[in-house]
Scaffold this motif. Structure first.
Motif, PDB file in Angstrom:
ATOM      1  N   GLU A 148       0.832  -1.193   0.000  1.00 15.80           N
ATOM      2  CA  GLU A 148       0.000   0.000   0.000  1.00 15.80           C
ATOM      3  C   GLU A 148       0.871   1.248   0.000  1.00 15.80           C
ATOM      4  O   GLU A 148       2.066   1.179   0.337  1.00 15.80           O
ATOM      5  CB  GLU A 148      -0.915   0.006   1.230  1.00 15.80           C
ATOM      6  CG  GLU A 148      -1.881  -1.170   1.273  1.00 15.80           C
ATOM      7  CD  GLU A 148      -2.798  -1.118   2.480  1.00 15.80           C
ATOM      8  OE1 GLU A 148      -2.605  -0.226   3.342  1.00 15.80           O
ATOM      9  OE2 GLU A 148      -3.713  -1.972   2.566  1.00 15.80           O
ATOM     10  N   PRO A 149       0.294   2.389  -0.356  1.00 15.75           N
ATOM     11  CA  PRO A 149       1.064   3.637  -0.292  1.00 15.75           C
ATOM     12  C   PRO A 149       1.630   3.858   1.109  1.00 15.75           C
ATOM     13  O   PRO A 149       0.931   3.689   2.107  1.00 15.75           O
ATOM     14  CB  PRO A 149       0.026   4.702  -0.645  1.00 15.75           C
ATOM     15  CG  PRO A 149      -0.995   3.982  -1.472  1.00 15.75           C
ATOM     16  CD  PRO A 149      -1.062   2.601  -0.893  1.00 15.75           C
ATOM     17  N   GLY A 150       2.910   4.223   1.170  1.00  8.31           N
ATOM     18  CA  GLY A 150       3.563   4.479   2.444  1.00  8.31           C
ATOM     19  C   GLY A 150       4.196   3.270   3.087  1.00  8.31           C
ATOM     20  O   GLY A 150       4.836   3.388   4.142  1.00  8.31           O
ATOM     21  N   LEU A 224       4.915   5.505   5.853  1.00  5.04           N
ATOM     22  CA  LEU A 224       6.285   6.015   5.855  1.00  5.04           C
ATOM     23  C   LEU A 224       6.850   6.142   7.264  1.00  5.04           C
ATOM     24  O   LEU A 224       7.703   6.993   7.531  1.00  5.04           O
ATOM     25  CB  LEU A 224       6.378   7.342   5.103  1.00  5.04           C
ATOM     26  CG  LEU A 224       6.013   7.264   3.613  1.00  5.04           C
ATOM     27  CD1 LEU A 224       6.086   8.636   2.971  1.00  5.04           C
ATOM     28  CD2 LEU A 224       6.912   6.284   2.875  1.00  5.04           C
ATOM     29  N   LYS A 225       6.373   5.309   8.163  1.00  4.44           N
ATOM     30  CA  LYS A 225       6.893   5.240   9.520  1.00  4.44           C
ATOM     31  C   LYS A 225       7.282   3.803   9.830  1.00  4.44           C
ATOM     32  O   LYS A 225       6.554   2.869   9.489  1.00  4.44           O
ATOM     33  CB  LYS A 225       5.847   5.717  10.526  1.00  4.44           C
ATOM     34  CG  LYS A 225       5.460   7.184  10.383  1.00  4.44           C
ATOM     35  CD  LYS A 225       4.403   7.567  11.410  1.00  4.44           C
ATOM     36  CE  LYS A 225       3.998   9.043  11.276  1.00  4.44           C
ATOM     37  NZ  LYS A 225       2.940   9.400  12.262  1.00  4.44           N
ATOM     38  N   LEU A 226       8.410   3.642  10.487  1.00  2.00           N
ATOM     39  CA  LEU A 226       8.876   2.314  10.839  1.00  2.00           C
ATOM     40  C   LEU A 226       8.096   1.782  12.032  1.00  2.00           C
ATOM     41  O   LEU A 226       7.741   2.527  12.959  1.00  2.00           O
ATOM     42  CB  LEU A 226      10.370   2.350  11.188  1.00  2.00           C
ATOM     43  CG  LEU A 226      11.319   2.784  10.072  1.00  2.00           C
ATOM     44  CD1 LEU A 226      12.722   2.982  10.629  1.00  2.00           C
ATOM     45  CD2 LEU A 226      11.337   1.766   8.940  1.00  2.00           C
ATOM     46  N   TYR A 227       7.813   0.477  12.009  1.00  2.00           N
ATOM     47  CA  TYR A 227       7.180  -0.154  13.156  1.00  2.00           C
ATOM     48  C   TYR A 227       8.110  -0.049  14.370  1.00  2.00           C
ATOM     49  O   TYR A 227       9.335  -0.189  14.258  1.00  2.00           O
ATOM     50  CB  TYR A 227       6.898  -1.630  12.888  1.00  2.00           C
ATOM     51  CG  TYR A 227       5.907  -1.915  11.784  1.00  2.00           C
ATOM     52  CD1 TYR A 227       4.786  -1.103  11.588  1.00  2.00           C
ATOM     53  CD2 TYR A 227       6.084  -3.007  10.942  1.00  2.00           C
ATOM     54  CE1 TYR A 227       3.871  -1.372  10.582  1.00  2.00           C
ATOM     55  CE2 TYR A 227       5.178  -3.294   9.937  1.00  2.00           C
ATOM     56  CZ  TYR A 227       4.077  -2.477   9.753  1.00  2.00           C
ATOM     57  OH  TYR A 227       3.177  -2.753   8.762  1.00  2.00           O
ATOM     58  N   ASN A 228       7.525   0.154  15.543  1.00  2.00           N
ATOM     59  CA  ASN A 228       8.337   0.166  16.765  1.00  2.00           C
ATOM     60  C   ASN A 228       9.079  -1.151  16.961  1.00  2.00           C
ATOM     61  O   ASN A 228      10.211  -1.186  17.452  1.00  2.00           O
ATOM     62  CB  ASN A 228       7.446   0.467  17.979  1.00  2.00           C
ATOM     63  CG  ASN A 228       7.019   1.921  18.022  1.00  2.00           C
ATOM     64  OD1 ASN A 228       7.695   2.787  17.477  1.00  2.00           O
ATOM     65  ND2 ASN A 228       5.901   2.197  18.676  1.00  2.00           N
ATOM     66  N   MET A 252      16.194   5.575   3.480  1.00  2.00           N
ATOM     67  CA  MET A 252      14.858   6.163   3.456  1.00  2.00           C
ATOM     68  C   MET A 252      14.879   7.555   2.835  1.00  2.00           C
ATOM     69  O   MET A 252      13.992   7.923   2.054  1.00  2.00           O
ATOM     70  CB  MET A 252      14.284   6.224   4.870  1.00  2.00           C
ATOM     71  CG  MET A 252      13.767   4.903   5.397  1.00  2.00           C
ATOM     72  SD  MET A 252      12.377   4.284   4.415  1.00  2.00           S
ATOM     73  CE  MET A 252      11.188   5.607   4.628  1.00  2.00           C
ATOM     74  N   THR A 253      15.894   8.341   3.174  1.00  2.00           N
ATOM     75  CA  THR A 253      16.010   9.680   2.592  1.00  2.00           C
ATOM     76  C   THR A 253      16.064   9.617   1.075  1.00  2.00           C
ATOM     77  O   THR A 253      15.345  10.332   0.371  1.00  2.00           O
ATOM     78  CB  THR A 253      17.272  10.382   3.135  1.00  2.00           C
ATOM     79  OG1 THR A 253      17.163  10.529   4.541  1.00  2.00           O
ATOM     80  CG2 THR A 253      17.456  11.744   2.492  1.00  2.00           C
ATOM     81  N   GLY A 254      16.935   8.739   0.551  1.00  2.00           N
ATOM     82  CA  GLY A 254      17.053   8.623  -0.893  1.00  2.00           C
ATOM     83  C   GLY A 254      15.778   8.132  -1.542  1.00  2.00           C
ATOM     84  O   GLY A 254      15.362   8.644  -2.596  1.00  2.00           O
TER      85      GLY A 254
END
Length: 835
Positions: A148-150, A224-228, A252-254
């Motif tokens: 999915e997106p993100g 766009l957030k990493l799982y804890n 992730m930045t790239g």
């Protein structure tokens, strides 16, 4: 610009995309184009490609033909965005591996996982990322865990799509209007993976269970957030969590920069134009690759072989008793150039995988050829998976090149892989020579080693690991028209950099005592191979500190070309329990180099337990403060008869530190004499030297006379060698085990070997009980493949379908056996790049 504005929540455009996808899912609509599932879209692409012989069925490049300026602008824009993402994001990293050496690359991929465009850097991983995406598609990730997106995915599993575990890739899908339009991916080499030994590529394990943590195409975040759970699971399994956290932010930045760039392009040109470009660019790359082959090669079969040693017998700290044995990699290499410009690389006859960390997978082999081809066949910016669709590989199942066994270790697959590619440089160079492209000829780049690795408690009293990437600067093989470049690059990173000593000392408790060009390391020839270099390191303020060596030792895997000699092989030099601290305090001499290993200079300036061995691999051993370690980086191969080298060039080599004076006479027949003790051109040579032209002419005549006296007809040599093989005399067990393994692996190779040496049909090598047990153990292990769901392009990986047709393997066909007296290639497609 399409950068999403924050209006109360992060990434609102991504949120809207995700809502659209969820609405489609409720209606049973897939994320592929026109409502297909991603797997349906992938299968349709493969069918069209196979039916038409053109990528995705694109027999016409309509965008390029109808609007060539826009086509070139769009592709150049994507390429520039990828390079920009790499150059910007690598400044986020903390380790010199990324920031100094540039061990990082990015790619933009189609929804099906084919690369459209790539950045600079370690582009070996452009196709390994392709394979990871295809694995996710083939194993229905769209259904579970969802695409999915993100979403954020990670992989470092060599059986899925990677070279070895220390290359970690991050992949994110890019959506538009509910459809996946592309993937952004980035890979970098990390400093530690939590293996059984410190460093990114430990060498003492016998199976993958000692390689470090493997993550098999895992979903690690959404929105766009990493799982804890991932934030704790990933870094805390390693010795260097802070470095790995920054590496992940780098990737992730790239990827996010690439994602934004794609959205900008779609906003500017429209999604249909972007889709058209993504297909045409790959078909364009396929045609360009074939046209380049047609222009520079002759059709037929090019054959060679390479070997490399991995000696473990008697080593300490092995994880399994059954790994206490020596290995020789056998890489019989054939390049089949077909008359349509496509080609196949075959390793028929490769020997069995082993209980060592140097085994490869198809993803590693295919990735390896990418970085090699971009330095030879396609040295331009139009590099993508078009070349993949012009190549196929014959990788015998169960061999070191295609283990299909998830127990096998792969931590340093490059040790075998780089050596296996050595003949390919020469296959291509012989083709270039035949067609007159002499400027393209290269004798072959260096075997990239030594790798200084280790770890323990560092100068800051923290658990730490090191992996010196000075090895990104090896000698380059000689060209037909020029000498090879000294300490300039690595086969896996053509933009390599040895890094600043100060940068390494900030992260490694290993102060430099010296760094210098390593003489006598480049292969001799009419054109000399580029020299390697060395760094002398000591250890300071550590405890429980381990170091080890890894590289070629007794054997050199990179042969010379057209009469040139191979580069020097490796050796191990270190000193423990030294008096270095006292020498510092008393301001006495201490070793800064080992430029002439035969001189005794090192031993004369240090007291302690000195280890000097003609090997290349050691398992981890403990070092303490003021112990010493030589990091020796190899040279490239030579080209042409060394007696044809201009004597004045040899004199320059002496003053530049590439050749020792006595070696000049032994190798080149060039006699020099010292005329000044004071002048010092380079740290390898003290004094000014002058050429003795008359003595040189005499010496070269003598050497040619000796050659003539020693020369014998090939028929006589053949008879002597055949008797030696028949009687199995003067053959060590390691050599016999290697050939017996290849014969058991391949009936074709066995028949060829017996026929060539006129042996009986039941000939087999007599092995020791230990060697026989070793082979039986591995051959009885069977297959345990990672892939369990296949599309057309991957069935042969697990031996569940016919291999790609191997047209000429082990026959008498040669490049002279063309279809007609004037034949070169079949009708040409129009060139599609600037080749």
């Amino acid at each position: 610009m399409s950068t999403e504005q924050n209006d109360g929540e992060s990434f609102p455009r991504m949120r809207r995309e995700k809502e659209r996808v969820h609405e489609q899912q409720k209606e049973g609509v897939g994320i592929g184009w026109d409502g297909q599932t991603l797997r349906e879209q992938f299968e349709a692409l493969e069918e069209k490609t196979e039916e038409t012989g053109h990528y995705a069925g694109f027999e016409k490049l309509e965008l390029k033909q109808n609007n060539p300026i826009q086509y070139e602008q769009m592709f150049a824009q994507l390429r520039g965005d990828l390079v920009n993402a790499r150059e910007t994001s690598k400044e986020v990293a903390a380790t010199p591996i990324v920031e100094q050496e540039g061990e990082l690359c990015y790619g933009l991929f189609t929804p099906e996982g084919d690369s459209i465009a790539v950045s600079t850097g370690i582009i070996v991983h452009i196709h390994t990322m392709s394979e990871a995406i295809k694995y996710m598609i083939n194993h229905d990730y769209e259904e579970s865990p969802g695409i999915e997106p993100g979403d954020i995915f990670v992989n470092n599993d060599t059986h899925v799509g990677d070279v070895h575990a220390c290359d970690i890739m991050t992949l994110i899908p890019i959506f538009h209007d509910g459809e996946i339009v592309a993937w952004a991916g980035g890979v970098n080499h990390v400093i530690d993976t939590g293996a059984i030994g410190p460093g990114s590529m430990n060498v003492s394990q016998a199976s993958r269970f000692g390689d470090g943590a493997y993550y098999t195409a895992r979903k690690i975040g959404e929105d766009l957030k990493l799982y804890n759970s991932w934030k704790k699971d990933y870094p805390d399994k390693t010795r260097t969590p802070d470095f790995l956290k920054l590496d992940e932010r780098t990737r992730m930045t790239g990827c996010l920069m690439i994602r934004d760039a794609v959205k900008d392009m779609i906003d500017e040109y429209g999604v249909e134009q972007f889709k058209q470009l993504s297909r045409e660019a790959i078909e364009d790359g396929r045609r360009g690759f074939r046209n380049r082959i047609r222009k520079t090669m002759l059709p037929g079969t090019y054959r060679g072989a390479s070997f490399v040693d991995a000696l473990y017998e008697g080593q300490d700290n092995l994880t399994r008793a059954y790994a206490d044995e020596n290995h020789l990699m056998h890489a019989p290499s054939e390049l089949h150039v077909r008359e349509d410009g496509s080609f196949q690389v075959s390793f028929e006859g490769a020997n069995k995988w082993g209980w060592h960390p140097y085994n490869c997978t198809p993803a590693a082999i295919q990735g390896g050829i990418w970085v090699m081809l971009t330095q030879t066949v396609i040295p331009n910016s139009n590099v993508n998976d078009g070349a993949y669709y012009s190549c196929d590989f014959h990788l015998p199942v169960g061999s070191w090149a295609n283990t299909q066994n998830t127990e096998t270790a792969h931590a340093y697959a490059w040790h075998f892989l780089v050596s296996a590619w050595a003949p390919l440089w020469q296959h291509l160079s012989r083709g270039y020579y035949a067609r007159g492209f002499w400027e393209e000829i290269n004798a072959g780049n260096a075997n990239t080693s030594n790798w200084l690795q280790g770890g323990g408690i560092d100068q800051f009293d923290k658990l730490h690991a090191v992996n010196s990437f000075e090895s990104a600067c090896e000698g380059v093989g000689a060209r037909y028209v020029e000498d090879g470049e000294p300490h300039a690059s690595a086969v896996w990173n053509p933009e390599g950099d040895m890094g600043d000593a100060e940068a390494w000392e900030r992260v490694e408790p290993l102060p430099f005592l010296g760094r210098a060009v390593k003489p006598n390391t480049g292969g001799v020839g009419r054109r000399a191979g580029g020299a390697g270099f060395e760094s002398m390191r000591t250890v300071k303020d550590v405890s429980r500190w381990l170091l080890y060596e890894m590289g070629n030792g007794y054997m050199t895997s990179d042969g010379g070309l057209f009469g040139g000699y191979p580069a020097a092989s490796g050796y191990i030099l270190n000193a423990r329990d030294t008096d270095l601290e006292e020498r510092f305090e008393n301001q006495e001499d201490y070793p800064q180099h080992d430029l002439d290993p035969e001189s005794g200079d090192f031993e004369s300036k240090i007291d302690g337990k000195i280890t000097r061995r003609p090997e290349g691999i050691s398992t981890p051993k403990e070092f303490d403060d003021y112990d010493m370690y030589l990091n020796y980086l190899r040279g490239g191969s030579g080209l042409g008869d060394p007696l044809e080298r201009d004597p004045n060039d040899v004199l320059s080599d002496i003053h530049d530190g590439y050749v020792l004076p006595r070696h000049a006479e032994d190798a080149y027949g060039v006699v020099v004499e010292k005329v000044d003790d004071e002048a010092q051109h380079n740290s390898a040579v003290q004094g000014e030297w002058e050429l003795d032209e008359e003595a040189t002419e005499t010496r070269r005549r003598e050497m040619r006379t000796v050659r003539t006296e020693k020369a014998q007809p090939v028929s006589e040599w053949y008879e002597e060698e055949r008797e030696r093989i028949r009687n199995q005399s003067d053959l060590i067990d390691d050599v016999k085990k290697t050939y017996e393994s290849s014969m058991r692996m391949s009936p074709q190779f066995a028949a060829f070997f017996r026929s060539f040496w006129d042996l009986s049909d039941d000939f087999a090598f007599d092995l020791s009980e230990q060697a026989q047990k070793s082979l039986d153990n591995r051959f009885d292990s069977g297959l345990r493949p990672m892939w369990d769901s296949h599309t057309r392009g991957h069935k042969t990986w697990s031996d569940v379908a016919d291999e790609p047709y191997v047209p000429y393997t082990w026959t008498d066909r040669s490049i002279q056996d063309l279809s007609g007296p004037k034949s070169t290639f079949a009708n040409r497609e129009r060139a599609s790049d600037d080749d």
